[in-house]
Design a protein around this motif. Structure first.
Motif, short mmCIF file in Angstrom:
data_model
loop_
_atom_site.label_atom_id
_atom_site.label_comp_id
_atom_site.label_asym_id
_atom_site.label_seq_id
_atom_site.Cartn_x
_atom_site.Cartn_y
_atom_site.Cartn_z
N GLU A 133 -25.82 -47.60 -41.31
CA GLU A 133 -25.35 -48.94 -41.67
C GLU A 133 -25.79 -49.97 -40.64
O GLU A 133 -25.89 -51.15 -40.93
CB GLU A 133 -23.84 -48.99 -41.89
N ALA A 134 -26.09 -49.53 -39.41
CA ALA A 134 -26.59 -50.44 -38.38
C ALA A 134 -28.09 -50.65 -38.50
O ALA A 134 -28.66 -51.48 -37.79
CB ALA A 134 -26.24 -49.90 -36.99
N LEU A 135 -28.74 -49.91 -39.40
CA LEU A 135 -30.18 -50.03 -39.58
C LEU A 135 -30.53 -51.40 -40.13
O LEU A 135 -29.90 -51.88 -41.08
CB LEU A 135 -30.68 -48.96 -40.53
N GLN A 136 -31.52 -52.03 -39.53
CA GLN A 136 -32.04 -53.29 -40.04
C GLN A 136 -33.50 -53.10 -40.37
O GLN A 136 -34.24 -52.47 -39.61
CB GLN A 136 -31.89 -54.40 -39.00
N LEU A 173 -40.39 -53.57 -39.99
CA LEU A 173 -39.92 -52.75 -38.87
C LEU A 173 -38.47 -52.37 -39.12
O LEU A 173 -37.65 -53.22 -39.47
CB LEU A 173 -40.01 -53.55 -37.56
N ALA A 174 -38.17 -51.09 -38.98
CA ALA A 174 -36.80 -50.60 -39.09
C ALA A 174 -36.27 -50.42 -37.67
O ALA A 174 -36.93 -49.80 -36.83
CB ALA A 174 -36.76 -49.27 -39.83
N THR A 175 -35.10 -50.99 -37.42
CA THR A 175 -34.52 -50.89 -36.08
C THR A 175 -33.06 -50.45 -36.17
O THR A 175 -32.35 -50.78 -37.11
CB THR A 175 -34.58 -52.23 -35.33
N LEU A 176 -32.69 -49.68 -35.19
CA LEU A 176 -31.28 -49.43 -34.89
C LEU A 176 -31.02 -50.21 -33.63
O LEU A 176 -31.96 -50.55 -32.91
CB LEU A 176 -31.03 -47.94 -34.72
N PRO A 177 -29.79 -50.55 -33.31
CA PRO A 177 -29.56 -51.42 -32.16
C PRO A 177 -30.39 -51.02 -30.94
O PRO A 177 -30.30 -49.90 -30.44
CB PRO A 177 -28.06 -51.26 -31.90
N PRO A 186 -39.75 -39.19 -35.28
CA PRO A 186 -39.35 -37.80 -35.57
C PRO A 186 -37.94 -37.46 -35.10
O PRO A 186 -37.28 -36.61 -35.69
CB PRO A 186 -40.39 -36.95 -34.83
N ARG A 187 -37.46 -38.13 -34.09
CA ARG A 187 -36.11 -37.87 -33.60
C ARG A 187 -35.04 -38.42 -34.54
O ARG A 187 -33.86 -38.11 -34.39
CB ARG A 187 -35.92 -38.49 -32.20
N LYS A 188 -35.46 -39.22 -35.51
CA LYS A 188 -34.52 -39.87 -36.44
C LYS A 188 -34.68 -39.39 -37.88
O LYS A 188 -34.08 -39.94 -38.79
CB LYS A 188 -34.70 -41.39 -36.40
N HIS A 189 -35.51 -38.35 -38.09
CA HIS A 189 -35.70 -37.84 -39.45
C HIS A 189 -34.38 -37.35 -40.03
O HIS A 189 -33.52 -36.85 -39.32
CB HIS A 189 -36.70 -36.68 -39.44
N GLY A 190 -34.25 -37.48 -41.33
CA GLY A 190 -33.08 -36.97 -42.04
C GLY A 190 -31.91 -37.93 -42.09
O GLY A 190 -30.86 -37.59 -42.63
N GLY A 191 -32.10 -39.13 -41.59
CA GLY A 191 -30.99 -40.08 -41.57
C GLY A 191 -31.08 -41.19 -42.60
O GLY A 191 -30.29 -42.12 -42.57
#
Length: 135
Positions: free
Chosen positions: A4-7, A66-70, A96-101
């Protein structure tokens, strides 16, 4: 991971270097064993050189997001109009550290929404067909 914090927002000139670093990390994690290190470096230079991306940001009919998390870029996409009623998804990469989210799904939905808004009835994607596990 809380998405939900993804922009997802348009890539800007100030985002180019962080996106290039992310692209390098992704390519170095994913492509060894599929293409050589020299090919990886060549592709990174051809597709992600700062002046190339900057020029693409100024093109009509071509978009980077661009997809960003805080505080951190976690993915990106690029798409372009290829003909009447057709858009091509050229790039879609997730750390790769964020796959599956759900980041890749959200990026894809953003591209699909852009295609619909431009009355594109066709969204095309080229896929490399000789990776591990693919015949």
């Amino acid at each position: 991971m809380k998405t939900e914090a993804l922009q997802i927002r348009p890539l800007e000139a100030g985002d180019i270097e962080p996106m290039r670093s992310l692209a390098r990390r992704i390519w170095q994690a994913h492509y060894p064993g599929i293409i050589t290190h020299a090919q990886i470096e060549y592709m990174l230079e051809q597709r992600y050189r700062a002046d190339v991306v900057r020029d693409e940001l100024a093109c009509d009919g071509l978009w980077w997001e661009l997809a960003t998390l805080p505080g951190e870029p976690v993915g990106f996409s690029s798409c372009l109009l290829t003909g009447e009623g057709e858009m091509k998804l050229d790039k879609l990469y997730v750390d790769p550290r964020k796959h599956g989210g759900g980041i890749g799904s959200r990026l894809l939905e953003s591209v699909r929404a852009r295609a619909r808004s431009l009355d594109c009835g066709r969204l095309v994607l080229g896929v490399r067909d000789n990776g591990p596990g693919l015949q």
